[in-house]
Design a protein around this motif. Structure first.
Motif, PDB file in Angstrom:
ATOM      1  N   LYS A   4       9.265  62.545 109.656  1.00  0.00           N
ATOM      2  CA  LYS A   4       8.746  61.573 110.627  1.00  0.00           C
ATOM      3  C   LYS A   4       9.104  60.151 110.219  1.00  0.00           C
ATOM      4  O   LYS A   4       9.381  59.310 111.065  1.00  0.00           O
ATOM      5  N   LYS A   8      10.993  57.376 112.455  1.00  0.00           N
ATOM      6  CA  LYS A   8      10.378  56.057 112.681  1.00  0.00           C
ATOM      7  C   LYS A   8      11.323  54.931 112.272  1.00  0.00           C
ATOM      8  O   LYS A   8      11.407  53.898 112.933  1.00  0.00           O
ATOM      9  N   LYS A  71       3.200  55.530 118.631  1.00  0.00           N
ATOM     10  CA  LYS A  71       2.007  56.299 118.999  1.00  0.00           C
ATOM     11  C   LYS A  71       2.115  57.764 118.603  1.00  0.00           C
ATOM     12  O   LYS A  71       1.104  58.400 118.336  1.00  0.00           O
ATOM     13  N   ASP A  72       3.334  58.303 118.595  1.00  0.00           N
ATOM     14  CA  ASP A  72       3.486  59.725 118.309  1.00  0.00           C
ATOM     15  C   ASP A  72       4.922  60.025 117.920  1.00  0.00           C
ATOM     16  O   ASP A  72       5.859  59.418 118.457  1.00  0.00           O
ATOM     17  N   ARG A  74       7.079  63.680 117.360  1.00  0.00           N
ATOM     18  CA  ARG A  74       7.008  65.143 117.434  1.00  0.00           C
ATOM     19  C   ARG A  74       8.392  65.727 117.253  1.00  0.00           C
ATOM     20  O   ARG A  74       9.365  65.212 117.801  1.00  0.00           O
ATOM     21  N   ARG A  84       7.284  58.348 120.651  1.00  0.00           N
ATOM     22  CA  ARG A  84       6.711  57.547 121.736  1.00  0.00           C
ATOM     23  C   ARG A  84       6.076  56.319 121.118  1.00  0.00           C
ATOM     24  O   ARG A  84       5.412  56.404 120.080  1.00  0.00           O
TER      25      ARG A  84
END
Length: 146
Positions: A4, A8, A71-72, A74, A84
């Motif tokens: 992740k 990011k 925010k997310d 996945r 997102r």
């Protein structure tokens, strides 16, 4: 290679390139067939097209700075992820977010050859027609990022 943090970072590099008015830096983050869909609905595919779309924007217009919040994140498969985020813009010379141009960001990235590349970056207006409290809520959340 599910990370992740790596996904990011791609988004952060994209925002940083925009804020630095660096068309080459933005375009280089996309895959050969990667697409960008702008706030106004304009579409470009592939790094060369994205570069030719963004270069005159940065050259001819004083662009606002993005302020964003992820925010997310996945994973849609082993080598595909979706991020997102919400974003606002601080106009040139300004110090506050202009709520009229708040946006939702959607980023699809694919891992290939040891790197993550953008397949899709979509910038969707967050106008919340008839629901001003949602605009205010988003703006307040983004102001906390300033």
């Amino acid at each position: 290679m599910e990370s992740k943090e790596a996904v990011k970072k791609v988004y952060e590099h994209l925002i940083e390139a925009w804020n630095n008015r660096n068309a080459e830096g933005m375009a280089s983050l996309f895959s050969g067939h990667g697409e960008i869909i702008g706030f106004d609905g304009s579409q470009s595919s592939g790094p060369k097209s994205i570069l030719s779309h963004l270069s005159p924007i940065f050259r001819d217009h004083p662009t606002a700075q993005f302020v964003s919040k992820v925010k997310d994140i996945r994973f849609l498969g082993e080598n595909v992820a979706m991020l997102r985020a919400i974003a606002g813009m601080v106009p040139p010379g300004g110090s506050d977010i202009n709520p009229e141009v708040n946006t939702h960001h959607t980023l699809i990235v694919v891992h290939d050859n040891h790197n993550w590349h953008i397949e899709l970056f979509q910038n969707t207006p967050a106008q919340f027609h008839g629901r001003p409290e949602l605009v205010e809520q988003m703006t307040d959340e983004l102001r906390a990022q300033l």
